[in-house]
Design a protein around this motif. Structure first.
Motif, PDB file in Angstrom:
ATOM      1  N   TYR A 161       0.799  -1.226   0.000  1.00 52.84           N
ATOM      2  CA  TYR A 161       0.000   0.000   0.000  1.00 52.84           C
ATOM      3  C   TYR A 161       0.836   1.284   0.000  1.00 52.84           C
ATOM      4  O   TYR A 161       0.275   2.380  -0.017  1.00 52.84           O
ATOM      5  CB  TYR A 161      -0.935   0.012   1.216  1.00 52.84           C
ATOM      6  CG  TYR A 161      -1.865  -1.181   1.257  1.00 52.84           C
ATOM      7  CD1 TYR A 161      -2.842  -1.371   0.272  1.00 52.84           C
ATOM      8  CD2 TYR A 161      -1.761  -2.135   2.269  1.00 52.84           C
ATOM      9  CE1 TYR A 161      -3.687  -2.468   0.307  1.00 52.84           C
ATOM     10  CE2 TYR A 161      -2.609  -3.235   2.310  1.00 52.84           C
ATOM     11  CZ  TYR A 161      -3.573  -3.395   1.323  1.00 52.84           C
ATOM     12  OH  TYR A 161      -4.404  -4.483   1.355  1.00 52.84           O
ATOM     13  N   GLY A 162       2.151   1.135   0.032  1.00 49.77           N
ATOM     14  CA  GLY A 162       3.004   2.321  -0.015  1.00 49.77           C
ATOM     15  C   GLY A 162       3.074   3.105   1.277  1.00 49.77           C
ATOM     16  O   GLY A 162       3.524   4.252   1.290  1.00 49.77           O
ATOM     17  N   LEU A 163       2.653   2.497   2.397  1.00 56.90           N
ATOM     18  CA  LEU A 163       2.725   3.169   3.692  1.00 56.90           C
ATOM     19  C   LEU A 163       4.187   3.364   4.091  1.00 56.90           C
ATOM     20  O   LEU A 163       5.006   2.451   3.970  1.00 56.90           O
ATOM     21  CB  LEU A 163       2.009   2.324   4.758  1.00 56.90           C
ATOM     22  CG  LEU A 163       2.060   2.844   6.197  1.00 56.90           C
ATOM     23  CD1 LEU A 163       1.281   4.149   6.335  1.00 56.90           C
ATOM     24  CD2 LEU A 163       1.519   1.787   7.161  1.00 56.90           C
ATOM     25  N   ASP A 164       4.514   4.535   4.567  1.00 57.58           N
ATOM     26  CA  ASP A 164       5.868   4.805   5.067  1.00 57.58           C
ATOM     27  C   ASP A 164       5.967   4.245   6.483  1.00 57.58           C
ATOM     28  O   ASP A 164       5.831   4.960   7.474  1.00 57.58           O
ATOM     29  CB  ASP A 164       6.148   6.310   5.038  1.00 57.58           C
ATOM     30  CG  ASP A 164       7.558   6.651   5.507  1.00 57.58           C
ATOM     31  OD1 ASP A 164       8.369   5.720   5.695  1.00 57.58           O
ATOM     32  OD2 ASP A 164       7.827   7.854   5.688  1.00 57.58           O
ATOM     33  N   PHE A 165       6.226   2.955   6.553  1.00 55.42           N
ATOM     34  CA  PHE A 165       6.334   2.246   7.824  1.00 55.42           C
ATOM     35  C   PHE A 165       7.799   2.172   8.226  1.00 55.42           C
ATOM     36  O   PHE A 165       8.660   1.869   7.405  1.00 55.42           O
ATOM     37  CB  PHE A 165       5.757   0.835   7.695  1.00 55.42           C
ATOM     38  CG  PHE A 165       5.977  -0.036   8.905  1.00 55.42           C
ATOM     39  CD1 PHE A 165       5.072  -0.024   9.956  1.00 55.42           C
ATOM     40  CD2 PHE A 165       7.096  -0.865   8.999  1.00 55.42           C
ATOM     41  CE1 PHE A 165       5.262  -0.819  11.074  1.00 55.42           C
ATOM     42  CE2 PHE A 165       7.298  -1.665  10.113  1.00 55.42           C
ATOM     43  CZ  PHE A 165       6.379  -1.639  11.150  1.00 55.42           C
TER      44      PHE A 165
END
Length: 312
Positions: A161-165
């Motif tokens: 999802y492209g989350l900056d985790f």
């Protein structure tokens, strides 16, 4: 920037909130089971307090929907001893709670999630002399298993999802006010109990070297990781360490005695905890955190004990 801190009324969470306020953030949202004025202290009027349970998806969704944060510091969790005592509750809080945060972040377009992990994700079958970011993660404690799962869920949300985790693996964090039992909480309790005039028994051998970090450094590292340019983030889940070389339990006791004359400290190793601690007690290689986003600890043992005592 709108910010939400889960576990924001907890041990590390409160220090992160304090640091954010000190640098000018306006009314960060604190999500916790009990964000009471008594717990938040002098920060109570400067934050948005939201009572809720990480294990309840509706609570997490409501918190994220109403605050619309750009960044979530996901610091809420059950620690090692309570997690081992009640794994069903730990699954809900630590594993499902992290899923709830990640899914809410996806649904409400949160840009970044910072996840508090632990050296407890390491355990069995460590063959190296030093633990690094690429050391095999086979945790002994249920807490460590839930934290490792959280890391991998975060990597999935980052990829799909492209989350900056980003995750941060703390060593034992030392500071006043620790209330939740943990396998290595002697690192904080020996200072606090001796300051109160009470004798204290350390439940590991004097030679045990548990990596430690002062609470202010833990908060600083957490915020520093969040602020780092995304282009610099390659490892994603990072070990961080405090003072080096790692002090032994005996050296910690000596540092306490040096600043609290007459402190009564003895050692009675716990036959259940000592073998588990021995499995993971190794120096930490946090070179990737240093190289990729500039982590650098600043406390030595004397300064750490002194700062702890000054806050009591």
């Amino acid at each position: 920037m709108a910010t939400l801190i889960t576990g924001g009324a907890g041990f590390v969470g409160l220090e992160v909130v304090r640091l954010l306020l000190d640098r000018g953030e306006s009314r960060p949202a604190v999500f916790s089971r009990n964000p009471s004025p008594q717990r938040l202290g002098n920060l109570a009027d400067r934050v948005e307090a939201i009572a809720g349970d990480l294990g309840n998806f509706s609570h997490v969704l409501h918190a994220v929907k109403t605050t619309r944060p750009e960044r979530i510091y996901h610091l809420g969790a059950m620690l090692s001893v309570p997690s081992d005592a009640d794994p069903a509750a730990a699954i809900q809080t630590n594993a499902m709670g992290t899923f709830h945060v990640l899914e809410a972040a996806r649904l409400f377009d949160v840009k970044q999630v910072i996840f508090s992990s632990s050296v407890g994700t390491y355990g069995y079958d460590i063959h190296e002399d030093v633990i690094s970011d690429t050391t095999l993660q086979r945790p002994q404690f249920f807490y460590g298993a839930t934290k490792a799962f959280g890391e991998y869920m975060g990597l999935f949300y980052k990829r799909k999802y492209g989350l900056d985790f980003r995750g941060i693996r703390y060593p034992s964090v030392i500071g006043p006010g620790v209330s939740t039992p943990g396998a290595v909480q002697y690192t904080s309790w020996v200072i606090e109990e001796c300051a109160r005039g009470n004798p204290f028994t350390i439940w590991v051998t004097p030679e045990t070297r548990m990596p430690v970090m002062y609470i202010d450094e833990a908060a600083q590292a957490t915020v520093q990781l969040a602020d780092a340019p995304q282009a610099r983030i390659e490892t994603v889940n990072y070990l961080v360490d405090g003072l080096k070389p790692t002090p032994s339990a005996g050296e910690l006791a000596a540092a306490v005695r040096a600043q609290i004359p007459g402190a009564q400290i003895d050692f009675v190793p716990d036959p259940q905890i000592q073998p588990l601690v021995d499995e993971i007690v190794r120096p930490l290689d946090d070179s990737r955190a240093r190289e990729e986003w500039g982590w650098e600890p600043s406390y030595d043992l004397e300064r750490m004990v002194s700062a702890f005592l000054a806050r009591l």
